[in-house]
Design a protein around this motif. Structure first.
Motif, PDB file in Angstrom:
ATOM      1  N   TRP A 199       0.819  -1.226   0.000  1.00 47.36           N
ATOM      2  CA  TRP A 199       0.000   0.000   0.000  1.00 47.36           C
ATOM      3  C   TRP A 199       0.851   1.274   0.000  1.00 47.36           C
ATOM      4  O   TRP A 199       0.482   2.270  -0.601  1.00 47.36           O
ATOM      5  CB  TRP A 199      -0.951   0.017   1.201  1.00 47.36           C
ATOM      6  CG  TRP A 199      -1.972  -1.077   1.144  1.00 47.36           C
ATOM      7  CD1 TRP A 199      -2.004  -2.207   1.901  1.00 47.36           C
ATOM      8  CD2 TRP A 199      -3.111  -1.168   0.252  1.00 47.36           C
ATOM      9  NE1 TRP A 199      -3.086  -2.998   1.541  1.00 47.36           N
ATOM     10  CE2 TRP A 199      -3.774  -2.381   0.542  1.00 47.36           C
ATOM     11  CE3 TRP A 199      -3.620  -0.348  -0.759  1.00 47.36           C
ATOM     12  CZ2 TRP A 199      -4.922  -2.792  -0.143  1.00 47.36           C
ATOM     13  CZ3 TRP A 199      -4.764  -0.746  -1.442  1.00 47.36           C
ATOM     14  CH2 TRP A 199      -5.401  -1.951  -1.142  1.00 47.36           C
ATOM     15  N   ASN A 200       1.986   1.228   0.685  1.00 46.50           N
ATOM     16  CA  ASN A 200       2.830   2.430   0.762  1.00 46.50           C
ATOM     17  C   ASN A 200       3.763   2.587  -0.428  1.00 46.50           C
ATOM     18  O   ASN A 200       4.492   3.560  -0.526  1.00 46.50           O
ATOM     19  CB  ASN A 200       3.649   2.423   2.051  1.00 46.50           C
ATOM     20  CG  ASN A 200       2.750   2.514   3.267  1.00 46.50           C
ATOM     21  OD1 ASN A 200       1.746   3.223   3.249  1.00 46.50           O
ATOM     22  ND2 ASN A 200       3.089   1.775   4.312  1.00 46.50           N
ATOM     23  N   GLU A 201       3.730   1.607  -1.320  1.00 46.04           N
ATOM     24  CA  GLU A 201       4.590   1.682  -2.506  1.00 46.04           C
ATOM     25  C   GLU A 201       3.764   1.653  -3.784  1.00 46.04           C
ATOM     26  O   GLU A 201       4.230   1.192  -4.828  1.00 46.04           O
ATOM     27  CB  GLU A 201       5.580   0.516  -2.522  1.00 46.04           C
ATOM     28  CG  GLU A 201       6.608   0.563  -1.403  1.00 46.04           C
ATOM     29  CD  GLU A 201       7.401  -0.740  -1.339  1.00 46.04           C
ATOM     30  OE1 GLU A 201       7.917  -1.167  -2.377  1.00 46.04           O
ATOM     31  OE2 GLU A 201       7.457  -1.320  -0.250  1.00 46.04           O
ATOM     32  N   LEU A 202       2.530   2.121  -3.706  1.00 45.50           N
ATOM     33  CA  LEU A 202       1.705   2.205  -4.915  1.00 45.50           C
ATOM     34  C   LEU A 202       1.986   3.542  -5.594  1.00 45.50           C
ATOM     35  O   LEU A 202       2.164   4.564  -4.935  1.00 45.50           O
ATOM     36  CB  LEU A 202       0.226   2.072  -4.573  1.00 45.50           C
ATOM     37  CG  LEU A 202      -0.210   0.707  -4.018  1.00 45.50           C
ATOM     38  CD1 LEU A 202      -1.701   0.721  -3.706  1.00 45.50           C
ATOM     39  CD2 LEU A 202       0.105  -0.422  -5.000  1.00 45.50           C
ATOM     40  N   ALA A 203       2.012   3.503  -6.937  1.00 45.75           N
ATOM     41  CA  ALA A 203       2.410   4.696  -7.694  1.00 45.75           C
ATOM     42  C   ALA A 203       1.372   5.808  -7.617  1.00 45.75           C
ATOM     43  O   ALA A 203       1.716   6.972  -7.462  1.00 45.75           O
ATOM     44  CB  ALA A 203       2.663   4.317  -9.147  1.00 45.75           C
ATOM     45  N   PHE A 204       0.096   5.443  -7.727  1.00 44.67           N
ATOM     46  CA  PHE A 204      -0.946   6.460  -7.868  1.00 44.67           C
ATOM     47  C   PHE A 204      -2.162   6.092  -7.015  1.00 44.67           C
ATOM     48  O   PHE A 204      -2.438   4.914  -6.783  1.00 44.67           O
ATOM     49  CB  PHE A 204      -1.379   6.579  -9.339  1.00 44.67           C
ATOM     50  CG  PHE A 204      -0.230   6.874 -10.270  1.00 44.67           C
ATOM     51  CD1 PHE A 204       0.474   8.068 -10.199  1.00 44.67           C
ATOM     52  CD2 PHE A 204       0.170   5.938 -11.209  1.00 44.67           C
ATOM     53  CE1 PHE A 204       1.535   8.334 -11.045  1.00 44.67           C
ATOM     54  CE2 PHE A 204       1.230   6.187 -12.069  1.00 44.67           C
ATOM     55  CZ  PHE A 204       1.917   7.393 -11.989  1.00 44.67           C
ATOM     56  N   THR A 205      -2.902   7.112  -6.593  1.00 47.67           N
ATOM     57  CA  THR A 205      -4.094   6.860  -5.776  1.00 47.67           C
ATOM     58  C   THR A 205      -5.131   6.043  -6.551  1.00 47.67           C
ATOM     59  O   THR A 205      -5.878   5.285  -5.960  1.00 47.67           O
ATOM     60  CB  THR A 205      -4.757   8.175  -5.321  1.00 47.67           C
ATOM     61  OG1 THR A 205      -5.160   8.905  -6.472  1.00 47.67           O
ATOM     62  CG2 THR A 205      -3.809   9.014  -4.484  1.00 47.67           C
ATOM     63  N   SER A 206      -5.162   6.211  -7.866  1.00 47.27           N
ATOM     64  CA  SER A 206      -6.123   5.451  -8.671  1.00 47.27           C
ATOM     65  C   SER A 206      -5.914   3.951  -8.461  1.00 47.27           C
ATOM     66  O   SER A 206      -6.882   3.187  -8.394  1.00 47.27           O
ATOM     67  CB  SER A 206      -5.952   5.799 -10.148  1.00 47.27           C
ATOM     68  OG  SER A 206      -4.591   5.651 -10.523  1.00 47.27           O
ATOM     69  N   SER A 207      -4.652   3.533  -8.360  1.00 44.88           N
ATOM     70  CA  SER A 207      -4.368   2.111  -8.138  1.00 44.88           C
ATOM     71  C   SER A 207      -4.860   1.669  -6.775  1.00 44.88           C
ATOM     72  O   SER A 207      -5.445   0.586  -6.635  1.00 44.88           O
ATOM     73  CB  SER A 207      -2.862   1.837  -8.234  1.00 44.88           C
ATOM     74  OG  SER A 207      -2.438   1.929  -9.562  1.00 44.88           O
ATOM     75  N   ALA A 208      -4.604   2.497  -5.760  1.00 43.12           N
ATOM     76  CA  ALA A 208      -5.026   2.136  -4.403  1.00 43.12           C
ATOM     77  C   ALA A 208      -6.539   1.974  -4.340  1.00 43.12           C
ATOM     78  O   ALA A 208      -7.046   0.986  -3.785  1.00 43.12           O
ATOM     79  CB  ALA A 208      -4.559   3.206  -3.419  1.00 43.12           C
ATOM     80  N   VAL A 209      -7.270   2.918  -4.913  1.00 42.63           N
ATOM     81  CA  VAL A 209      -8.736   2.844  -4.889  1.00 42.63           C
ATOM     82  C   VAL A 209      -9.198   1.619  -5.683  1.00 42.63           C
ATOM     83  O   VAL A 209     -10.069   0.861  -5.238  1.00 42.63           O
ATOM     84  CB  VAL A 209      -9.370   4.140  -5.460  1.00 42.63           C
ATOM     85  CG1 VAL A 209     -10.884   4.004  -5.561  1.00 42.63           C
ATOM     86  CG2 VAL A 209      -8.996   5.345  -4.598  1.00 42.63           C
ATOM     87  N   CYS A 210      -8.607   1.402  -6.838  1.00 44.69           N
ATOM     88  CA  CYS A 210      -8.964   0.267  -7.700  1.00 44.69           C
ATOM     89  C   CYS A 210      -8.797  -1.057  -6.959  1.00 44.69           C
ATOM     90  O   CYS A 210      -9.683  -1.915  -6.974  1.00 44.69           O
ATOM     91  CB  CYS A 210      -8.074   0.301  -8.939  1.00 44.69           C
ATOM     92  SG  CYS A 210      -8.294  -1.076 -10.076  1.00 44.69           S
ATOM     93  N   ILE A 211      -7.658  -1.221  -6.292  1.00 41.90           N
ATOM     94  CA  ILE A 211      -7.367  -2.486  -5.603  1.00 41.90           C
ATOM     95  C   ILE A 211      -8.296  -2.666  -4.396  1.00 41.90           C
ATOM     96  O   ILE A 211      -8.853  -3.741  -4.174  1.00 41.90           O
ATOM     97  CB  ILE A 211      -5.884  -2.521  -5.170  1.00 41.90           C
ATOM     98  CG1 ILE A 211      -4.977  -2.506  -6.401  1.00 41.90           C
ATOM     99  CG2 ILE A 211      -5.598  -3.741  -4.312  1.00 41.90           C
ATOM    100  CD1 ILE A 211      -3.529  -2.122  -6.088  1.00 41.90           C
ATOM    101  N   LYS A 212      -8.458  -1.589  -3.635  1.00 47.00           N
ATOM    102  CA  LYS A 212      -9.334  -1.648  -2.450  1.00 47.00           C
ATOM    103  C   LYS A 212     -10.752  -2.049  -2.823  1.00 47.00           C
ATOM    104  O   LYS A 212     -11.363  -2.922  -2.215  1.00 47.00           O
ATOM    105  CB  LYS A 212      -9.369  -0.274  -1.761  1.00 47.00           C
ATOM    106  CG  LYS A 212      -8.511  -0.223  -0.510  1.00 47.00           C
ATOM    107  CD  LYS A 212      -8.946   0.940   0.381  1.00 47.00           C
ATOM    108  CE  LYS A 212      -8.781   0.632   1.838  1.00 47.00           C
ATOM    109  NZ  LYS A 212      -7.492   0.158   2.256  1.00 47.00           N
ATOM    110  N   ARG A 213     -11.274  -1.395  -3.845  1.00 42.74           N
ATOM    111  CA  ARG A 213     -12.648  -1.687  -4.265  1.00 42.74           C
ATOM    112  C   ARG A 213     -12.761  -3.103  -4.839  1.00 42.74           C
ATOM    113  O   ARG A 213     -13.798  -3.750  -4.712  1.00 42.74           O
ATOM    114  CB  ARG A 213     -13.133  -0.657  -5.287  1.00 42.74           C
ATOM    115  CG  ARG A 213     -13.173   0.767  -4.792  1.00 42.74           C
ATOM    116  CD  ARG A 213     -14.152   0.990  -3.667  1.00 42.74           C
ATOM    117  NE  ARG A 213     -14.022   2.342  -3.137  1.00 42.74           N
ATOM    118  CZ  ARG A 213     -13.443   2.648  -1.974  1.00 42.74           C
ATOM    119  NH1 ARG A 213     -12.985   1.691  -1.192  1.00 42.74           N
ATOM    120  NH2 ARG A 213     -13.345   3.901  -1.581  1.00 42.74           N
ATOM    121  N   HIS A 214     -11.710  -3.569  -5.463  1.00 43.10           N
ATOM    122  CA  HIS A 214     -11.746  -4.949  -5.972  1.00 43.10           C
ATOM    123  C   HIS A 214     -11.920  -5.951  -4.838  1.00 43.10           C
ATOM    124  O   HIS A 214     -12.773  -6.842  -4.916  1.00 43.10           O
ATOM    125  CB  HIS A 214     -10.474  -5.291  -6.748  1.00 43.10           C
ATOM    126  CG  HIS A 214     -10.247  -6.772  -6.837  1.00 43.10           C
ATOM    127  ND1 HIS A 214     -11.076  -7.595  -7.567  1.00 43.10           N
ATOM    128  CD2 HIS A 214      -9.341  -7.587  -6.227  1.00 43.10           C
ATOM    129  CE1 HIS A 214     -10.673  -8.864  -7.418  1.00 43.10           C
ATOM    130  NE2 HIS A 214      -9.634  -8.870  -6.606  1.00 43.10           N
TER     131      HIS A 214
END
Ligand SMILES: [Zn+2]
Length: 184
Positions: free
Chosen positions: A147-162
């Motif tokens: 989580w602390n090494e994700l490039a962009f917030t879009s990825s974090a939201v995408c993964i969380k929602r998945h």
């Protein structure tokens, strides 16, 4: 945001933001040839590949955010459907293929004029490897996500929602906009 659009791509003249008849927005108008230039957001398209309880992420080998992990995604090209763009980016970044591609997240970042259109898809097999823009490609389960090494917030939201969707056995499509990752 600094306005970088200063010169007319048609004639090289200087441009100025002006009110146009019957238009609600100010537009960039060339002072020489009078051409009106409409600047609109760019679409970033991508797909989160799923393999059971894991998802496939790529580590970026290019700036910005080199070395950080990302859902394979990139700018949509003219002449392709948005889901084709997502599959192309996945192939370019991770040499991977998905089937059953389905809408997952529409994510606006108004301040930098981007709209992410992210999909989910089922990884077709275990053959994947870094493309030219990636240094590493790897499957992660939820507890392994960096989580602390994700490039962009879009990825974090995408993964969380998945993972939320997966727990709820749902294919819910999410409509969100930029928030700081610390508020996720
Ligand atoms: Zn011009």
């Amino acid at each position: 945001m600094i306005d970088l659009f200063k010169y007319c791509p048609h004639c090289g003249g200087t441009v100025e933001k002006k009110a146009i008849l019957d238009d609600t927005q100010l537009r960039h108008v060339c002072n020489s040839c009078q051409a009106i230039h409409y600047l609109n957001p760019k679409i970033v398209t991508g797909v989160l590949p799923i393999a059971g309880d894991k998802v496939l992420l790529a580590r970026r080998a290019i700036e910005p955010r080199m070395g950080f992990w990302n859902v394979p995604a990139g700018y949509m090209e003219n002449g392709e459907k948005v889901e084709e763009g997502a599959e192309r980016e996945l192939w370019e970044e991770a040499n991977a293929r998905v089937k059953n591609i389905r809408p997952h997240l529409i994510y606006s970042i108004a301040a930098i004029h981007q709209v992410y259109m992210l999909f989910r898809g089922d990884l077709v097999d275990a053959t994947f490897s870094p493309g030219i823009e990636s240094s590493e490609v790897k499957l992660f389960n939820e507890s392994e996500i960096p989580w602390n090494e994700l490039a962009f917030t879009s990825s974090a939201v995408c993964i969380k929602r998945h993972f939320e969707n997966q727990k709820n056995n749902s294919d819910k499509v999410h409509l969100e906009h930029y928030i700081h990752t610390k508020n996720l």
